[in-house]
Design an enzyme around this catalytic site. Structure first.
Site, short mmCIF file in Angstrom:
data_model
loop_
_atom_site.label_atom_id
_atom_site.label_comp_id
_atom_site.label_asym_id
_atom_site.label_seq_id
_atom_site.Cartn_x
_atom_site.Cartn_y
_atom_site.Cartn_z
N LYS A 274 0.98 -1.42 0.01
CA LYS A 274 -0.08 -0.09 0.01
C LYS A 274 1.13 1.37 -0.12
CE LYS A 274 -3.29 2.28 2.94
NZ LYS A 274 -4.43 2.47 4.20
N ASP A 279 -2.89 10.04 3.84
CA ASP A 279 -4.30 9.61 4.30
C ASP A 279 -4.94 10.52 5.06
OD1 ASP A 279 -6.56 8.45 4.34
OD2 ASP A 279 -5.96 6.81 5.51
N LYS A 286 -10.40 12.35 8.50
CA LYS A 286 -9.88 11.94 10.07
C LYS A 286 -9.85 13.11 11.18
CE LYS A 286 -6.71 8.21 8.28
NZ LYS A 286 -7.28 7.26 9.20
N ASP A 297 1.41 6.33 5.72
CA ASP A 297 0.49 5.35 5.36
C ASP A 297 1.01 4.64 3.66
OD1 ASP A 297 -1.93 3.96 5.57
OD2 ASP A 297 -3.15 5.46 4.67
N ASP A 356 -12.47 6.52 4.37
CA ASP A 356 -11.15 6.50 4.94
C ASP A 356 -10.77 4.98 4.94
OD1 ASP A 356 -8.88 7.12 6.36
OD2 ASP A 356 -10.04 7.40 8.19
N GLU A 358 -9.82 3.42 2.70
CA GLU A 358 -9.29 3.66 1.25
C GLU A 358 -8.04 2.63 0.55
OE1 GLU A 358 -8.07 5.19 3.65
OE2 GLU A 358 -5.57 4.79 3.21
N ARG A 360 -7.99 -0.65 1.06
CA ARG A 360 -8.41 -1.82 0.39
C ARG A 360 -8.88 -1.65 -0.81
NH1 ARG A 360 -12.51 -2.30 5.38
NH2 ARG A 360 -11.01 -1.32 6.16
N1 BES Z 1 -4.31 4.20 7.13
C1 BES Z 1 -5.57 3.99 7.98
C2 BES Z 1 -5.05 2.96 8.75
C3 BES Z 1 -4.18 3.44 10.11
C4 BES Z 1 -5.11 4.08 11.14
C5 BES Z 1 -3.17 3.16 10.15
C6 BES Z 1 -4.08 4.42 12.21
C7 BES Z 1 -2.23 3.56 11.17
C8 BES Z 1 -3.01 4.14 12.25
C9 BES Z 1 -6.55 3.38 6.97
O1 BES Z 1 -6.57 3.76 5.66
C10 BES Z 1 -7.92 3.66 7.63
O2 BES Z 1 -8.26 4.93 7.83
N2 BES Z 1 -8.68 2.74 8.04
C11 BES Z 1 -9.77 3.04 8.90
C12 BES Z 1 -10.93 1.87 8.29
C13 BES Z 1 -12.38 2.15 8.87
C14 BES Z 1 -12.81 3.60 8.34
C15 BES Z 1 -12.96 1.04 8.50
C16 BES Z 1 -9.64 2.71 10.40
O3 BES Z 1 -8.76 1.76 10.81
O4 BES Z 1 -9.97 3.52 11.21
ZN ZN Z 2 -4.91 4.53 4.94
MN MN Z 3 -7.69 5.64 5.63
#
Ligand code: BES
Ligand code: ZN
Ligand code: MN
Length: 509
Positions: A274, A279, A286, A297, A356, A358, A360
């Protein structure tokens, strides 16, 4: 910056010609310092007699020996490093201890601004000498890292530019030793380059930076590099990465780097990382606090690309293809919105619940495309995919999920051996049910429960029957467990697990 010379030496006297000379000491089963130290010095004896040095695991003692007129061997500084009592330790524990010891030496060397260092490889009964050297030097090179390119240098206290030369003294076989030192260097440097990419801010390290780095590696190691542009993505109907990129002024790139093994019948491993260069969450923005960390990210992409340098150096008997879907995730009037329905490469449609989620979306296109185009025997993806993995495993273990237990087992062992431990999570059908949509084939979140698993369940839709391992490195890619050889900030995790896996590639699937 990446220019430490490593040399294997067989002469004890040569080993004294360095700014810092390192010796190791061990304890017997009862925890008493063994007396057959490879060097004798009055200063050391005095420290032992006073009880200031006992050779405990991780204990260090720096001495400034007086020159002995009867003896030519002389070094201005000697560092003694304790290994403690190593009798009941497993191979995996010993390897980790060697790396940690290497990291401790790096710390001492940085503090003293050492340019040349020599060490005598300790004899650890259950390990080969060259293995011991490899782990210590890997830890040393991993620990000898800093990122200060955006900081003004203090002319009175110039930054340490890193160790320039490490001489490794041992009685082991020279050719074997040299191979091991090379391995230590290539994997440590690859991890350090992944850290460098991650340390670069979002306004410096863009999708195009991945493309440029890949083309440099391709040139250096004669590998094939192809970059899919936005136009290519439209032609190929990669609706996932295009959707994530919609709100951005920075064009997306799908970066592909291919190494071909000599043997025509070699197996093929596909690595997908990825490469989300920043992000923001997109329209599902966020919270502001901590958002700056989302420049990290792209650590999965950094690992996938960086390990190709190890592959280029070592030319293993397995074809390796790295694909990095790269873009940032921004908001704005043209951005993807909750409720939108997108169509991935290959045709699967997805209802966007949260912009968010994204990672996947871009990985799905990359996995489906890579599997269709290259028909790999195994595929492994690395991604900072979910915050939920941090809730479950903290910053100590990478989350591991997949569809083939045999392959997952190999990944688990590879991670364990190189100090990047993983923990497997289940991936039963029930979790897939959580991402069923009423208006599209699937939806991009499965609600709060089991966030790491439902993210993997999403990816699973795109890998078919190909043996696949998914590494959720959100907790380990930065602020990894504090260790001497892993600094604060990005860790470079995944690089050495991949290197280990590739080096031991013997019909994994
Ligand atoms: N890049 C983030 C995941 C992440 C969160 C990495 C905190 C490191 C620290 C990812 O894109 C994301 O935002 N995931 C969301 C998914 C949710 C919206 C289903 C998450 O984990 O909150
Ligand atoms: Zn992300
Ligand atoms: Mn995200």
């Amino acid at each position: 910056m990446f220019s430490t010379k490593l040399i294997s030496i067989t002469s004890n006297t040569d080993s004294f010609a360095a700014d810092l000379v390192v010796f190791f000491s061990q304890q017997n089963k009862k925890g008493v310092l063994a007396t057959d130290l490879s060097v004798k010095s009055k200063e050391l004896e005095q420290a032992i007699a006073l009880g200031d040095y006992g050779g405990d695991d991780g204990e260090t003692l720096l001495i400034y020996p007086q020159k002995d007129p009867k003896c030519n061997d002389f070094s201005g500084r000697q560092l003694f490093v304790g290994l403690g009592s190593i009798f009941d330790k497993s191979d995996i524990e010993l390897r980790e201890q060697c790396r940690i010891t290497g990291g401790l030496i790096a710390k001492a060397a940085r503090k003293l601004k050492i340019e040349t260092l020599s060490l005598t490889v300790p004899c650890i009964k259950t390990m080969e000498l060259d293995d011991v050297a490899e782990c210590i030097v890997e830890g040393l090179l991993l620990g000898d890292y800093s990122f200060d390119k955006y900081q003004k240098e203090d002319s009175k206290k110039p930054n340490h530019k890193g160790i320039k030369k490490i001489s490794v003294y041992s009685t082991g076989k020279q050719n074997k030793m040299e191979v091991c030192l090379k391995r230590a260097k290539s994997s440590a440097y690859a991890a350090r380059s992944a850290r460098n990419m991650a340390n670069e801010p979002g306004n410096q390290w863009t999708a195009d930076s991945f493309a440029q780095y890949a083309s440099e590696l391709a040139k250096k190691y004669t590998m094939k590099c192809s970059i899919l542009t936005k136009r290519d993505m439209k032609r190929l109907k990669m609706g996932g990465i295009l959707a994530v990129n919609q709100g951005s002024s920075e064009p997306p790139k799908m970066v592909i780097l291919q190494y071909k093994a000599k043997r025509d019948t070699a197996q093929t491993l596909l690595i997908v990382g990825k490469g989300l260069t920043f992000d923001s969450g997109g329209v599902s923005l966020k919270p502001g606090a901590g958002m700056q960390d989302m420049k990290y990210d792209m650590c999965g992409g950094a690992a996938a690309l960086s390990v190709m340098a190890v592959v280029g150096e070592e030319k293993p008997d397995v074809n390796v293809i790295a694909i990095i879907p790269a873009t940032d995730n921004m908001g704005g009037s043209s951005a993807l919105k909750p409720g939108d329905i997108i169509r991935h490469y290959g045709g699967i449609t997805s209802e966007i619940i949260n912009t968010d989620a994204e990672g996947r979306l871009i990985l799905a296109d990359a996995l489906a495309y890579g599997i269709k185009k290259y028909a790999p025997d195994c595929v492994i993806d690395l991604a900072t995919l979910t915050g939920a993995v941090i809730m479950g495993l903290g910053h100590h273990r990478t989350g591991l999920l997949g569809n083939n237990q045999n392959f997952l087992q190999k990944v688990l062992i590879a991670g364990e051996r190189c100090g990047e431990p993983l923990w497997q999570l289940p991936l039963d059908k029930e979790y897939s049910d959580q991402i069923k949509s009423t208006v599209a084939d699937i939806k991009n979140t499965g609600g709060r429960p089991a966030g790491t698993i439902t993210a993997a369940a999403y990816l699973q839709k795109f890998v078919g029957d190909t043996p696949w391992a998914h590494l959720d490195i959100a907790g380990t890619a930065w602020d990894f467990t504090k260790k001497s050889y892993i600094p604060k900030g990005p860790s470079g995790t995944g690089v050495r697990t991949l290197a280990e896996l590739i080096r031991n590639w013997k019909k994994h699937c």
